[in-house]
Scaffold this active site. Sequence first.
Site, mmCIF file in Angstrom:
data_model
loop_
_atom_site.group_PDB
_atom_site.id
_atom_site.type_symbol
_atom_site.label_atom_id
_atom_site.label_comp_id
_atom_site.label_asym_id
_atom_site.label_seq_id
_atom_site.Cartn_x
_atom_site.Cartn_y
_atom_site.Cartn_z
ATOM 1 N N HIS A 1 0.838 -1.206 0.000
ATOM 2 C CA HIS A 1 0.000 0.000 0.000
ATOM 3 C C HIS A 1 0.872 1.255 0.000
ATOM 4 O O HIS A 1 1.090 1.889 1.034
ATOM 5 C CB HIS A 1 -0.938 -0.009 1.204
ATOM 6 C CG HIS A 1 -2.042 -1.000 1.086
ATOM 7 N ND1 HIS A 1 -2.005 -2.245 1.698
ATOM 8 C CD2 HIS A 1 -3.219 -0.956 0.396
ATOM 9 C CE1 HIS A 1 -3.114 -2.903 1.402
ATOM 10 N NE2 HIS A 1 -3.865 -2.151 0.617
ATOM 11 N N HIS B 1 -6.844 7.101 -3.068
ATOM 12 C CA HIS B 1 -7.731 6.251 -2.258
ATOM 13 C C HIS B 1 -7.056 5.584 -1.072
ATOM 14 O O HIS B 1 -7.735 5.130 -0.146
ATOM 15 C CB HIS B 1 -8.390 5.182 -3.148
ATOM 16 C CG HIS B 1 -7.545 3.959 -3.370
ATOM 17 N ND1 HIS B 1 -6.472 3.951 -4.230
ATOM 18 C CD2 HIS B 1 -7.607 2.713 -2.822
ATOM 19 C CE1 HIS B 1 -5.925 2.747 -4.225
ATOM 20 N NE2 HIS B 1 -6.582 1.987 -3.378
ATOM 21 N N ASP B 2 -5.723 5.504 -1.044
ATOM 22 C CA ASP B 2 -5.022 4.868 0.077
ATOM 23 C C ASP B 2 -3.988 5.793 0.709
ATOM 24 O O ASP B 2 -3.055 5.330 1.374
ATOM 25 C CB ASP B 2 -4.328 3.577 -0.387
ATOM 26 C CG ASP B 2 -5.214 2.353 -0.278
ATOM 27 O OD1 ASP B 2 -6.180 2.386 0.510
ATOM 28 O OD2 ASP B 2 -4.963 1.360 -0.988
ATOM 29 N N ASP C 1 -9.208 -1.501 -7.632
ATOM 30 C CA ASP C 1 -8.471 -1.672 -6.377
ATOM 31 C C ASP C 1 -7.980 -3.105 -6.200
ATOM 32 O O ASP C 1 -6.919 -3.334 -5.607
ATOM 33 C CB ASP C 1 -9.373 -1.260 -5.211
ATOM 34 C CG ASP C 1 -8.610 -1.127 -3.903
ATOM 35 O OD1 ASP C 1 -7.390 -0.861 -3.940
ATOM 36 O OD2 ASP C 1 -9.234 -1.284 -2.831
#
Length: 526
Positions: free
Chosen positions: A265, A302-303, A400
């Site tokens: 991530h 988004h992360d 994702d």
Amino acid sequence: MSTLFLIGIHEIEKSQTIVRNEHYFDRVIELQDMDSLMITLYKDRVSPFPNAHNYETGVSLVLYDPSKFQLTVRQLDVLFKRFFPSFNISAIDHTQEENLQRLECVERENNICRNRITRINHWMYHHHDDTPEGINKNSYSTVNGNSVPTQACEANIYTLLLHLNDAKAQHLQKASVPRLIRNIEFMSFLSDPIEKISQDGSHYWNILSTWDFCALSLSTQELIWCGFTLIKKLSKDAKVLIADNKLLLLLFTLESSYHQVNKFHNFRHAIDVMQATWRLCTYLLKDDPVQTLLLCMAAIGHDVGHPGTNNQLLCNCESEVAQNFKNVSILENFHRELFQQLLSEHWPQLLSISKKKFNFISEAILATDMALHSQYEDRLMHEKPMKQITLISLIIKAADISNVTRPLSISARWAYLITLEFNDCALLESFHKAHRPEQDCFGDSYKNVESPKEDLESIQNILMNVTNPDDIIQDHPYIPNGQIFFINTFAEVFFNALSQKFSGLKFLSDNVRINKEYWMKHKKPQ
């Protein structure tokens, strides 16, 4: 690694305190001005992987005389938090002898940062003494059924809570970009992609325009360039323009808001998901350039700030971040807030458009919570007619988890990285059995925490050079089991239903099937 910056300090001005403590740092850099400091930070951050000078695996200090630069220590620290959020870096007035005691803390702080388990633990559960108003320093958390007080931490190391609250404070202040940052030509830090462009102008469009896209083979410079190239085109198509240097500043700040030291991530994953989102939009949103731009921007953010763990670990010890979001979609809410606040500073026009369209970016990021997967799967199969918000959510969800739909040689390398990150989660859980997560990180019980081996060069070699999955699972034989579990639990039904609903996406379910067949042949007995 840790760095001691000496800014505008002549040899004759160096106090014995500075000289005596230089050995706490991996390097000492003398610079004449703050402009040189900013350039050094950006250049270091985009150094080739594995990047020793990422400012996350050590604590760095900047010593200077504020009166010479008309920039207070507090102002410089705020600048660091605005534009280098994940960095462990702070400023010190070297003319004040009592401030130099801060140097003596560096060795203990470096020990926390260099051990990846204590580092992640600190990110998730600690906060600094300089806690913003409204945060209770004497709050309580539950560990093994017992209510124990949490203490504000004295270490100047990144935490999720500080990242969140600093972003909120910056949003309220609405400060302009300072000259130190505004005058930088960010294109000058992208020599790698520019050299390839000069050789072949279509190089990056060619790799962006195929489902065989492999973010794992790209440098940080190239990842930023891919983001710049794609967003610039999408913004032009949507007639929501942003100047090149402002867009690059946004991307450099975004990259510095992700943890480069995470296995999975990180900014690579962000660019990978953005590219996958764009390719899916070419099938499903081809006549709506504004929504395509908004969705791709949601994908790249988004992360942001992801600690490389999961919501359950934040809940288990009742972290303050979990409590902040009432234990609901914790990380997704965290990413959503950070990214929207970042956009409000760097691209407010886009954020305004997003909020007019059912809070588009916010809803898209929240849809990536895997705890909601079955709900979206049900909508995919039964919602007739399909609502636009559902379609948007399905696109970013598919992107994702798209690593299982990439060609096997690429998918296997993503599987390797997520396995490494899951291993870190398991080590963190073991660590918690012996330590209270929020206890004093300088305490005696932390001193003998074994540091797991972290051969970043070997990891990078696999990502860049190993294309045969057999070579990867030779050292990690249970990767097939993990991939089979994920495909069976989340991917197979989802991508089959998506392919049935949208026939142009059949290649997704085909790739999932091909990859699963390979993993099944190499499955290990439990």
